[in-house]
Design a protein around this motif. Structure first.
Motif, PDB file in Angstrom:
ATOM      1  N   PRO A   5       0.840  -1.209   0.000  1.00 46.44           N
ATOM      2  CA  PRO A   5       0.000   0.000   0.000  1.00 46.44           C
ATOM      3  C   PRO A   5       0.872   1.254   0.000  1.00 46.44           C
ATOM      4  CG  PRO A   5      -0.481  -1.388   1.925  1.00 46.44           C
ATOM      5  CD  PRO A   5       0.670  -1.997   1.214  1.00 46.44           C
ATOM      6  N   ALA A   6       0.354   2.305  -0.576  1.00 47.61           N
ATOM      7  CA  ALA A   6       1.047   3.592  -0.590  1.00 47.61           C
ATOM      8  C   ALA A   6       0.514   4.449   0.553  1.00 47.61           C
ATOM      9  CB  ALA A   6       0.837   4.301  -1.924  1.00 47.61           C
ATOM     10  N   ARG A   7       1.341   5.298   1.071  1.00 45.61           N
ATOM     11  CA  ARG A   7       0.960   6.187   2.165  1.00 45.61           C
ATOM     12  C   ARG A   7       0.593   7.554   1.592  1.00 45.61           C
ATOM     13  NH1 ARG A   7       2.091   5.880   7.647  1.00 45.61           N
ATOM     14  NH2 ARG A   7       3.269   4.022   7.110  1.00 45.61           N
ATOM     15  N   LEU A   8      -0.456   8.132   2.134  1.00 43.87           N
ATOM     16  CA  LEU A   8      -0.897   9.471   1.765  1.00 43.87           C
ATOM     17  C   LEU A   8      -0.852  10.326   3.022  1.00 43.87           C
ATOM     18  CD1 LEU A   8      -2.265  11.394  -0.331  1.00 43.87           C
ATOM     19  CD2 LEU A   8      -4.435  10.522   0.512  1.00 43.87           C
ATOM     20  N   THR A   9      -0.085  11.391   2.992  1.00 41.88           N
ATOM     21  CA  THR A   9       0.037  12.270   4.150  1.00 41.88           C
ATOM     22  C   THR A   9      -0.799  13.514   3.916  1.00 41.88           C
ATOM     23  OG1 THR A   9       2.279  11.479   4.551  1.00 41.88           O
ATOM     24  CG2 THR A   9       1.659  13.545   5.598  1.00 41.88           C
ATOM     25  N   VAL A  10      -1.648  13.823   4.878  1.00 41.30           N
ATOM     26  CA  VAL A  10      -2.531  14.978   4.779  1.00 41.30           C
ATOM     27  C   VAL A  10      -2.319  15.843   6.012  1.00 41.30           C
ATOM     28  CG1 VAL A  10      -4.930  15.727   4.632  1.00 41.30           C
ATOM     29  CG2 VAL A  10      -4.234  13.597   3.538  1.00 41.30           C
ATOM     30  N   LEU A  11      -2.106  17.120   5.804  1.00 41.93           N
ATOM     31  CA  LEU A  11      -1.932  18.034   6.923  1.00 41.93           C
ATOM     32  C   LEU A  11      -3.240  18.771   7.192  1.00 41.93           C
ATOM     33  CD1 LEU A  11       1.541  19.560   6.015  1.00 41.93           C
ATOM     34  CD2 LEU A  11       1.040  17.716   7.615  1.00 41.93           C
TER      35      LEU A  11
END
Length: 60
Positions: A5-11
């Motif tokens: 799986p790929a990681r998605l970073t959201v601020l």
């Protein structure tokens, strides 16, 4: 070979994150599950077809 799986970073601001996590917990669902559903809905709404490389985990 299985794709990872790929990681998605959201601020987002801390208070909004806390409120979101509390709402998710009150509905017995994880924040990740909600965000994955939002992404699926958004792709579908805009006619983007895709075949997931990773089969989603079955939840009861």
């Amino acid at each position: 070979m299985e794709e990872k799986p790929a990681r998605l970073t959201v601020l987002i601001d801390a208070e909004r994150k806390k409120a979101f996590e509390e709402l998710c917990a009150s509905q017995d669902i994880t924040a990740s599950q909600v965000l994955r559903q939002l992404i699926r809905d958004y792709l579908s709404k805009h006619g983007v077809d895709y075949v997931p490389l990773i089969q989603p985990r079955k939840t009861e």
